[in-house]
Design a protein around this motif. Structure first.
Motif, mmCIF file in Angstrom:
data_model
loop_
_atom_site.group_PDB
_atom_site.id
_atom_site.type_symbol
_atom_site.label_atom_id
_atom_site.label_comp_id
_atom_site.label_asym_id
_atom_site.label_seq_id
_atom_site.Cartn_x
_atom_site.Cartn_y
_atom_site.Cartn_z
ATOM 1 N N LYS A 1 -28.672 -23.672 -28.835
ATOM 2 C CA LYS A 1 -27.894 -23.111 -29.817
ATOM 3 C C LYS A 1 -26.423 -22.917 -29.049
ATOM 4 C CE LYS A 1 -28.226 -19.102 -31.484
ATOM 5 N NZ LYS A 1 -28.659 -17.799 -32.348
ATOM 6 N N LYS A 2 -26.489 -22.027 -27.864
ATOM 7 C CA LYS A 2 -25.255 -21.850 -27.315
ATOM 8 C C LYS A 2 -24.376 -23.198 -26.799
ATOM 9 C CE LYS A 2 -25.043 -17.427 -27.082
ATOM 10 N NZ LYS A 2 -23.788 -16.709 -27.689
ATOM 11 N N PHE A 3 -25.221 -24.213 -26.438
ATOM 12 C CA PHE A 3 -24.751 -25.715 -25.941
ATOM 13 C C PHE A 3 -24.099 -26.202 -27.071
ATOM 14 C CE2 PHE A 3 -25.355 -30.007 -25.142
ATOM 15 C CZ PHE A 3 -24.899 -29.953 -23.628
ATOM 16 N N ILE A 4 -24.728 -26.232 -28.271
ATOM 17 C CA ILE A 4 -24.088 -26.938 -29.296
ATOM 18 C C ILE A 4 -23.135 -26.383 -29.972
ATOM 19 C CG2 ILE A 4 -24.886 -27.666 -31.564
ATOM 20 C CD1 ILE A 4 -27.718 -28.115 -30.966
ATOM 21 N N SER A 5 -23.206 -24.987 -29.899
ATOM 22 C CA SER A 5 -21.686 -24.346 -30.632
ATOM 23 C C SER A 5 -20.538 -24.512 -29.587
ATOM 24 C CB SER A 5 -22.001 -22.948 -30.592
ATOM 25 O OG SER A 5 -22.224 -22.394 -29.356
ATOM 26 N N GLU B 1 -16.883 -17.631 -34.750
ATOM 27 C CA GLU B 1 -17.513 -16.734 -36.069
ATOM 28 C C GLU B 1 -17.669 -17.541 -37.466
ATOM 29 O OE1 GLU B 1 -18.596 -13.746 -35.687
ATOM 30 O OE2 GLU B 1 -17.967 -14.090 -33.411
ATOM 31 N N TYR B 2 -16.831 -18.471 -37.585
ATOM 32 C CA TYR B 2 -16.965 -19.323 -38.791
ATOM 33 C C TYR B 2 -18.237 -20.041 -38.524
ATOM 34 C CZ TYR B 2 -12.417 -18.357 -40.275
ATOM 35 O OH TYR B 2 -11.274 -17.519 -41.016
ATOM 36 N N LEU B 3 -18.638 -20.859 -37.217
ATOM 37 C CA LEU B 3 -19.835 -21.503 -37.081
ATOM 38 C C LEU B 3 -20.967 -20.570 -37.241
ATOM 39 C CD1 LEU B 3 -18.645 -23.798 -34.166
ATOM 40 C CD2 LEU B 3 -19.178 -24.548 -36.278
ATOM 41 N N GLY B 4 -20.679 -19.282 -36.621
ATOM 42 C CA GLY B 4 -21.862 -18.586 -36.781
ATOM 43 C C GLY B 4 -22.315 -18.104 -38.098
ATOM 44 N N MET B 5 -21.176 -17.817 -38.928
ATOM 45 C CA MET B 5 -21.544 -17.625 -40.223
ATOM 46 C C MET B 5 -22.241 -18.604 -40.937
ATOM 47 S SD MET B 5 -21.623 -15.170 -42.776
ATOM 48 C CE MET B 5 -20.423 -13.891 -42.164
ATOM 49 N N LEU B 6 -21.983 -19.874 -40.676
ATOM 50 C CA LEU B 6 -22.110 -21.160 -41.288
ATOM 51 C C LEU B 6 -23.916 -21.239 -40.797
ATOM 52 C CD1 LEU B 6 -22.137 -23.974 -42.901
ATOM 53 C CD2 LEU B 6 -21.392 -24.779 -40.632
ATOM 54 N N TRP B 7 -24.105 -20.890 -39.595
ATOM 55 C CA TRP B 7 -25.680 -21.012 -39.115
ATOM 56 C C TRP B 7 -26.366 -20.003 -40.028
ATOM 57 C CZ3 TRP B 7 -29.624 -23.310 -37.047
ATOM 58 C CH2 TRP B 7 -30.303 -22.591 -36.505
ATOM 59 N N TYR B 8 -25.818 -18.639 -40.018
ATOM 60 C CA TYR B 8 -26.492 -17.687 -40.785
ATOM 61 C C TYR B 8 -26.746 -18.150 -42.462
ATOM 62 C CZ TYR B 8 -26.968 -14.862 -36.834
ATOM 63 O OH TYR B 8 -27.154 -14.003 -35.511
ATOM 64 N N LYS B 9 -25.794 -18.757 -42.851
ATOM 65 C CA LYS B 9 -25.698 -19.313 -44.305
ATOM 66 C C LYS B 9 -26.928 -20.250 -44.453
ATOM 67 C CE LYS B 9 -22.207 -16.920 -46.223
ATOM 68 N NZ LYS B 9 -22.241 -16.225 -47.690
ATOM 69 N N GLY C 1 -34.332 -19.359 -46.168
ATOM 70 C CA GLY C 1 -35.126 -18.516 -46.451
ATOM 71 C C GLY C 1 -35.788 -17.860 -45.054
ATOM 72 N N LEU C 2 -35.203 -18.200 -44.045
ATOM 73 C CA LEU C 2 -35.675 -17.874 -43.043
ATOM 74 C C LEU C 2 -35.429 -16.047 -42.524
ATOM 75 C CD1 LEU C 2 -34.555 -20.699 -40.335
ATOM 76 C CD2 LEU C 2 -36.898 -20.227 -41.323
ATOM 77 N N PHE C 3 -34.408 -15.523 -43.435
ATOM 78 C CA PHE C 3 -34.110 -14.135 -43.180
ATOM 79 C C PHE C 3 -35.232 -13.439 -43.753
ATOM 80 C CE2 PHE C 3 -29.686 -14.871 -42.359
ATOM 81 C CZ PHE C 3 -29.434 -14.078 -41.197
ATOM 82 N N LYS C 4 -35.661 -14.005 -44.969
ATOM 83 C CA LYS C 4 -36.845 -13.168 -45.541
ATOM 84 C C LYS C 4 -38.037 -13.147 -44.706
ATOM 85 C CE LYS C 4 -35.307 -14.334 -50.323
ATOM 86 N NZ LYS C 4 -35.657 -14.723 -51.480
#
Length: 265
Positions: A10-14, A241-249, A255-258
């Motif tokens: 994930k770090k490498f791609i970002s 941060e924009y990329l991180g927010m997109l990832w969490y969205k 449904g991974l957060f649930k």
């Protein structure tokens, strides 16, 4: 908990999706095209690289990227008088043991720890929670340095709770959830990261009280400001941060957060 391999992937791609990494990737591709005698395509990529670096190193652009996320969350004017936990999110430190502790923490980390200490002093009887990640190739983690600095500043060890096993914001949310049990607590992190951090904390039903620090936005900029490395760093911070927010969205949509909440409850 995500595997170490997934964390580094994930770090490498970002990295290669952000301006500096993307520029390196385009330069590498242009060199490859030059070896293939495809000079026009190589020149196009080099021009694109130059454009990316110029645009994102322009202070007006970096501030335009940072302002919406840094100003989206502010500290509440009134914080409950009884606060038991102050959660300082992780960052980084170096292994230059000959340096003082204040120099060994990264700039963002130092500001986060300092703000955590200020909140600790303002809320007697509280505990500072330090979360971070200990890389396998390091002898000492950010958490170790942060705890040592807090002790030097007079915080008793009994008032510090820490872990070096949280690799990202979601794992930090899982850790603090075990402590606060739904009660309000103070969350300290960089202003640019606070919006994303709160998004994750709310997914775990946490009553976080935001106390942002480490602001990057300059505030007053005119057209005469020249491109700079500092502005490029600020653009990097914002796009991360924009990329991180997109990832969490995307995780939320899947449904991974649930799933994560059910595992913790």
């Amino acid at each position: 908990m995500q595997s170490l391999t997934a964390f580094y992937i994930k770090k490498f791609i970002s990295f290669f999706l952000e301006p500096f990494g993307l520029s390196l990737l385009l330069v590498a591709l242009s060199i490859l095209l030059l070896h293939q005698k495809r000079t026009k395509a190589a020149a196009t990529l080099l021009y694109a690289t130059l454009g990316i670096l110029l645009v994102f190193s322009y202070p007006l652009v970096s501030d335009a990227l940072l302002e919406p996320i840094e100003r989206s969350v502010t500290t509440k004017k009134s914080i409950p008088p009884r606060i038991e936990y102050i959660h300082v999110l992780g960052n980084g430190a170096n292994e230059a043991y000959w340096q003082p502790l204040s120099s060994r923490l990264h700039e963002a980390a130092l500001k986060r720890v300092l703000e955590g200490y200020i909140q600790y002093r303002e809320h007697p009887g509280s505990h500072i929670v330090i979360t971070g990640f200990a890389r396998p190739d390091r002898n000492e983690s950010y958490t170790d340095v942060a705890v040592s600095l807090l002790e030097k500043m007079g915080v008793p060890r009994k008032d510090i709770i820490f872990t070096d096993r949280t690799k990202d914001t979601e794992e930090e949310a899982k850790f603090i959830k075990r402590l606060v049990a739904g009660e309000p607590y103070i969350l300290v992190t960089s202003a640019s990261h606070m919006k994303r951090a709160l998004y994750v904390m709310r997914k775990y039903s946490l009553a976080s009280i935001a106390v942002p620090t480490d602001y990057g936005e300059m505030g007053s900029i005119d057209l005469l400001y020249a491109p700079s490395l500092e502005a490029l760093k600020r653009s990097q911070r914002a796009l991360h941060e924009y990329l991180g927010m997109l990832w969490y969205k995307l995780k939320d949509f899947a449904g991974l957060f649930k799933k994560g909440e059910r595992e913790e409850d």
